[in-house]
Design an enzyme around this catalytic site. Structure first.
Site, short mmCIF file in Angstrom:
data_model
loop_
_atom_site.label_atom_id
_atom_site.label_comp_id
_atom_site.label_asym_id
_atom_site.label_seq_id
_atom_site.Cartn_x
_atom_site.Cartn_y
_atom_site.Cartn_z
N ARG A 53 0.86 -1.17 0.00
CA ARG A 53 0.00 0.00 0.00
C ARG A 53 0.91 1.23 0.00
O ARG A 53 2.13 1.10 0.04
CB ARG A 53 -1.03 0.01 1.14
CG ARG A 53 -0.71 -0.73 2.39
CD ARG A 53 0.43 -0.15 3.19
NE ARG A 53 0.23 1.26 3.46
CZ ARG A 53 1.16 2.13 3.72
NH1 ARG A 53 2.44 1.76 3.77
NH2 ARG A 53 0.91 3.39 3.96
N ALA A 55 0.95 5.14 -2.13
CA ALA A 55 0.79 5.46 -3.56
C ALA A 55 1.96 5.01 -4.44
O ALA A 55 1.75 4.30 -5.44
CB ALA A 55 0.53 6.96 -3.71
N ARG A 88 -7.35 -0.14 -6.87
CA ARG A 88 -7.60 0.93 -5.89
C ARG A 88 -7.77 2.24 -6.67
O ARG A 88 -7.00 2.51 -7.59
CB ARG A 88 -6.46 1.04 -4.86
CG ARG A 88 -6.41 -0.17 -3.92
CD ARG A 88 -5.51 0.08 -2.73
NE ARG A 88 -6.09 0.99 -1.75
CZ ARG A 88 -5.42 1.48 -0.71
NH1 ARG A 88 -4.16 1.15 -0.51
NH2 ARG A 88 -6.01 2.31 0.13
N ASP A 243 -1.54 10.79 -1.92
CA ASP A 243 -1.92 9.77 -2.91
C ASP A 243 -2.23 10.39 -4.27
O ASP A 243 -2.12 9.72 -5.29
CB ASP A 243 -3.12 8.98 -2.41
CG ASP A 243 -2.70 8.12 -1.23
OD1 ASP A 243 -2.63 8.65 -0.11
OD2 ASP A 243 -2.38 6.95 -1.47
N LYS A 254 -4.43 10.17 3.28
CA LYS A 254 -5.21 9.32 4.19
C LYS A 254 -6.22 10.13 5.00
O LYS A 254 -5.91 11.23 5.46
CB LYS A 254 -4.24 8.57 5.11
CG LYS A 254 -4.85 7.61 6.09
CD LYS A 254 -5.76 6.59 5.48
CE LYS A 254 -5.14 5.78 4.37
NZ LYS A 254 -6.12 4.93 3.64
O1 MRU Z 1 -4.42 3.32 2.24
P1 MRU Z 1 -2.93 3.46 2.15
O2 MRU Z 1 -2.22 2.83 3.30
O3 MRU Z 1 -2.42 2.99 0.81
O4 MRU Z 1 -2.68 5.01 2.23
C1 MRU Z 1 -1.37 5.49 2.20
C2 MRU Z 1 -1.29 6.95 2.39
O5 MRU Z 1 -2.28 7.63 2.58
C3 MRU Z 1 0.07 7.56 2.30
O6 MRU Z 1 0.14 8.70 3.12
C4 MRU Z 1 0.31 8.00 0.84
O7 MRU Z 1 0.11 6.92 -0.02
C5 MRU Z 1 1.63 8.58 0.66
S1 MRU Z 1 2.82 7.29 0.52
C6 MRU Z 1 4.37 7.83 0.31
#
Ligand code: MRU
Length: 360
Positions: A53, A55, A88, A243, A254
């Protein structure tokens, strides 16, 4: 990233059998396990079940997913693109990586598709690591400035972060956490406030584990504590990931990130967002109206997972059995609340006139 003193990436190609290895993040922090992806289904499952998980890592996994799909059947190009794109919805790196692989395949004969996809995936993997290191270096300059301006040096630099934007969310280094690692490496004493990040608790389970492995001082807090800490002067700055960021500087991250940005603004605390240029969606300018927000399973909200006194992972229900639940995975922080955007190409105000120049 260091894991028990040994260097690991979150994803890597296994030359021995042509599979793709990942750190299975659904096992952390209780067990450190490597999973092997062997086909399209494995890659889609890894993204959907959040074995991987974050981005940038979702993007790299999707690129490898194309290779694994074309290795199985070089004629399933369109099917694989559609299937991976649907895993996703919010992280734009997924579409970005798939477009890049697809473009590389345009002039490739069918028999060479898997090899060409693999070449792209390996290039994206390698670049991601270098990009994240550069993000860290660029962001560390900002944090060093805050440290140098701090009147009371008896306490460390206190940085608040949300979710996990670390090496576990990328190939290596991370985005927000890369800034923290590079600041620490520059000799600044640093302490991180880690939001637990309900409902999946990536802060509690992943960021705390990752920071401990890198030897960075940190404290886990409930998601609602940030505002109070800011009012008490216990936060010097916030650094989060993204993301998808619009060309106007609206930042999707998030769920709960927006509330931290509001509290930071009210308390005059810098709110930095660290992201690779591949997280900028140059086609969008109104994040609140245009970014698709993932909605996830109600069980993530109704149940909590943890380890019991016998070392067994258990899930327990928090709420009455029959309760209406909504589970939005992300929110949008408007550009006006973002102090700076930290990228591999430099640090920018969250303004369209600056960000649009980053388009390759
Ligand atoms: O749902 P997730 O765990 O994939 O969400 C991840 C995030 O929100 C991170 O802050 C974002 O992807 C930045 S990663 C460098």
């Amino acid at each position: 990233m260091n894991v028990n003193g040994q260097h690991y990436q979150s994803i890597w190609f296994d030359e021995s059998d042509g599979s793709v290895n990942i750190i299975d993040q659904t096992c952390l922090p209780h067990r450190f396990e490597i999973a092997s992806l062997k086909n399209l289904q494995d890659a889609c499952h890894a993204i959907e079940a959040m074995q991987v998980r974050g981005a940038p890592l979702i993007g790299v996994t999707a690129a490898y997913g194309m290779y694994l799909a074309l290795r199985e059947d070089p004629n399933q190009l369109a099917v694989a693109l559609d299937r991976l794109a649907a895993t996703r919805p919010t992280a734009v790196n997924l579409q970005w990586a798939l477009s890049r692989v697809n473009a590389a395949l345009r002039n490739t004969v069918v028999a060479e598709r898997a090899a060409a996809a693999l070449q792209q995936a390996r290039a994206i993997e390698e670049e991601d690591s270098a990009i994240c290191e550069a993000i860290g270096e660029n962001g560390a300059v900002l944090l060093q400035e805050i440290w140098n301006a701090k009147a009371d040096l008896s306490n460390p630099l206190n940085v608040l972060t949300h979710c996990n934007a670390g090496a576990l969310a990328t190939v290596d280094w991370g985005t927000a956490l890369a800034v923290i690692y590079k600041t620490a490496a520059a000799g600044v004493p640093i302490h991180v406030w880690v939001d637990e990040t309900r409902p999946r608790n990536q802060g509690a389970s992943l960021t705390c584990w990752e920071l401990a492995q890198q030897g960075i001082e940190h404290t886990l807090i409930v998601d609602n504590a940030g505002g109070h800490l800011m009012q008490q002067g216990l936060v010097d700055c916030c650094v989060v990931g993204s993301d998808r960021t619009t060309v106007s500087g609206d930042v999707c991250n998030k769920i709960g990130t927006y509330l931290k940005a509001l509290a930071a603004h009210d308390n005059n605390i810098p709110f930095y967002v660290a992201l690779p240029v591949s997280s900028i969606d140059f086609t969008l300018s109104d994040g609140i109206a245009e970014i698709p927000i993932e909605e996830r399973d109600a069980r993530e909200v109704s149940h909590l997972e943890g380890i019991d006194e016998y070392g067994d992972v258990q899930q327990v229900r928090l709420c009455p059995e029959e309760v209406a639940i909504s589970n939005y995975g992300f929110d949008v922080t408007p550009a006006r609340l973002v102090s700076k955007i930290i990228t591999e190409k430099g640090v920018f105000a969250a303004e369209q006139s600056l960000l649009q120049k980053l388009r390759a």
